[in-house]
Design a protein around this motif. Structure first.
Motif, short mmCIF file in Angstrom:
data_model
loop_
_atom_site.label_atom_id
_atom_site.label_comp_id
_atom_site.label_asym_id
_atom_site.label_seq_id
_atom_site.Cartn_x
_atom_site.Cartn_y
_atom_site.Cartn_z
N GLN A 45 -65.79 -47.41 70.06
CA GLN A 45 -66.87 -47.77 68.92
C GLN A 45 -66.51 -46.79 67.80
OE1 GLN A 45 -70.35 -46.29 70.78
NE2 GLN A 45 -69.30 -44.66 71.85
N ARG A 46 -67.16 -47.43 66.82
CA ARG A 46 -66.96 -46.58 65.63
C ARG A 46 -68.21 -45.44 65.36
NH1 ARG A 46 -67.76 -49.38 60.00
NH2 ARG A 46 -67.58 -47.53 58.73
N LEU A 47 -68.10 -44.40 65.63
CA LEU A 47 -68.83 -43.23 65.57
C LEU A 47 -69.22 -42.93 63.92
CD1 LEU A 47 -67.56 -41.00 68.54
CD2 LEU A 47 -69.35 -42.75 68.42
N THR A 48 -70.30 -43.13 63.67
CA THR A 48 -70.56 -42.98 62.03
C THR A 48 -71.76 -42.23 61.87
OG1 THR A 48 -71.79 -44.92 61.82
CG2 THR A 48 -69.45 -45.00 61.48
N CYS A 49 -72.04 -40.83 62.63
CA CYS A 49 -73.11 -40.09 62.64
C CYS A 49 -74.36 -40.73 63.07
CB CYS A 49 -73.49 -39.76 60.96
SG CYS A 49 -74.26 -38.20 60.47
N HIS A 50 -75.40 -40.07 63.22
CA HIS A 50 -76.58 -40.47 63.95
C HIS A 50 -77.32 -41.62 63.22
CE1 HIS A 50 -78.30 -37.70 61.15
NE2 HIS A 50 -79.45 -38.34 61.28
N ASP A 51 -77.16 -41.79 62.03
CA ASP A 51 -77.80 -42.85 61.36
C ASP A 51 -76.74 -43.90 60.60
OD1 ASP A 51 -76.84 -41.26 59.33
OD2 ASP A 51 -78.70 -40.65 58.30
N GLY A 52 -75.62 -43.87 60.94
CA GLY A 52 -74.71 -44.79 60.45
C GLY A 52 -74.22 -44.44 58.99
N ARG A 53 -74.61 -43.41 58.44
CA ARG A 53 -74.11 -43.26 56.94
C ARG A 53 -72.76 -43.00 56.95
NH1 ARG A 53 -76.48 -37.28 56.01
NH2 ARG A 53 -77.22 -37.12 58.30
N ALA A 54 -72.05 -42.37 57.72
CA ALA A 54 -70.52 -42.12 57.61
C ALA A 54 -69.49 -43.11 57.84
CB ALA A 54 -70.29 -40.87 58.45
N GLU A 55 -68.47 -43.30 56.88
CA GLU A 55 -67.47 -44.20 57.48
C GLU A 55 -66.69 -43.90 58.34
OE1 GLU A 55 -66.99 -47.19 55.02
OE2 GLU A 55 -68.87 -47.06 54.12
N THR A 56 -66.35 -42.51 58.54
CA THR A 56 -65.36 -42.30 59.35
C THR A 56 -65.91 -40.86 60.27
OG1 THR A 56 -64.31 -40.65 57.94
CG2 THR A 56 -63.28 -42.91 58.03
N LEU A 57 -65.19 -40.53 61.30
CA LEU A 57 -65.43 -39.13 61.83
C LEU A 57 -65.30 -38.36 60.93
CD1 LEU A 57 -64.06 -39.79 65.44
CD2 LEU A 57 -66.43 -39.64 65.04
N GLU A 58 -64.35 -38.25 60.17
CA GLU A 58 -63.91 -36.97 59.43
C GLU A 58 -65.17 -36.73 58.50
OE1 GLU A 58 -60.65 -35.92 56.01
OE2 GLU A 58 -60.20 -37.16 57.47
N GLU A 59 -65.50 -38.05 57.70
CA GLU A 59 -66.50 -38.01 56.94
C GLU A 59 -67.95 -37.21 57.58
OE1 GLU A 59 -66.79 -41.51 53.67
OE2 GLU A 59 -68.87 -41.30 54.57
N ILE A 60 -68.17 -37.47 58.70
CA ILE A 60 -69.39 -36.87 59.49
C ILE A 60 -69.28 -35.26 59.39
CG2 ILE A 60 -70.34 -36.39 61.57
CD1 ILE A 60 -69.59 -39.16 62.54
N TRP A 61 -68.01 -34.99 59.54
CA TRP A 61 -67.67 -33.27 59.47
C TRP A 61 -67.72 -32.90 57.99
CZ3 TRP A 61 -63.42 -35.31 62.76
CH2 TRP A 61 -64.01 -35.63 64.05
N THR A 62 -67.16 -33.50 57.11
CA THR A 62 -66.54 -33.03 55.92
C THR A 62 -67.62 -33.25 54.95
OG1 THR A 62 -65.16 -34.76 55.41
CG2 THR A 62 -64.10 -32.93 56.24
N LYS A 63 -68.14 -34.52 54.55
CA LYS A 63 -69.03 -34.81 53.64
C LYS A 63 -70.47 -34.58 53.87
CE LYS A 63 -70.28 -38.88 50.89
NZ LYS A 63 -70.07 -40.24 50.45
#
Length: 149
Positions: free
Chosen positions: A111-129
Motif C-alpha cells: 500500500q501507499r502510506l501517505t500520512c494519517h490524512d493522505g497529504r504526503a506523496e511519499t514516505l519521505e515526505e511524511i518525515w521531512t516535509k
C-alpha cells in the motif's frame, strides 16, 4: 471509534463487537508475500535502502539516534507497531487529537502510506516535509542519504 468509518459505517461498533474484531485481527492473520514488488522474495535495491534506514542507529553524520526516536522502536516486529499512541509532529490544523495510533507496517509493501490524512506523496515526505523537527524519528538526513547513495 474512528475504526468504524474505515468500514463506511455511520454508527460506531458496540464495545463487545469491537473487542471481537480486535481479537480476530490480533490472532495473527497471515499476510500474503509481496509478489507485486518482490516476486523472488529477495530485497531489491530500494527495499535494502529502506531496511537500512528503518534499522539504523546512527545518522549519516555519525550521531547516535536516541533509542526512542528510531523507527524500529515504535514499529518493532512482528506486527511493526508498539500499539501505543504518539505525537509524531504531523498534526494538521484540522486534527482533533495530539496523539496517533502507531500504525502497523506489515502490509506497507502493498500500500501507499501517505500520512494519517493522505497529504504526503511519499514516505519521505511524511518525515521531512510534515515533520521537519525529527519528531517522527530522526529522519531528516534521509534526503542527504538518498542523494549521495
Amino acid at each position: 471509534m474512528r475504526f468504524s468509518t474505515v468500514l463506511t459505517r455511520t454508527e460506531p461498533f458496540a464495545y463487545k463487537d469491537l473487542d471481537a474484531i480486535v481479537a480476530h485481527i490480533m490472532t495473527g492473520i497471515p499476510y500474503p508475500p509481496n509478489t507485486m514488488y518482490n516476486p523472488t522474495g529477495e530485497l531489491n535495491e530500494a527495499q535494502l535502502r529502506e531496511n537500512y534506514i528503518f534499522e539504523r542507529t546512527h545518522t549519516n553524520s555519525g550521531q547516535e539516534i536516541p533509542v526512542e526516536n528510531r523507527c524500529i522502536t515504535c514499529h518493532p516486529p512482528p506486527y511493526y507497531t508498539n500499539l501505543k499512541m504518539a505525537d509524531v509532529g504531523t498534526l494538521a490544523a484540522t486534527d482533533d487529537s495530539m496523539l496517533f495510533d502507531t500504525p502497523h507496517l506489515t502490509t506497507s509493501s502493498h500500500q501507499r502510506l501517505t500520512c494519517h490524512d493522505g497529504r504526503a506523496e511519499t514516505l519521505e515526505e511524511i518525515w521531512t516535509k510534515y515533520s521537519p523537527r525529527d519528531k517522527h524519528g530522526v529522519v531528516n538526513d534521509i534526503q542527504k542519504y538518498n542523494s549521495t547513495n
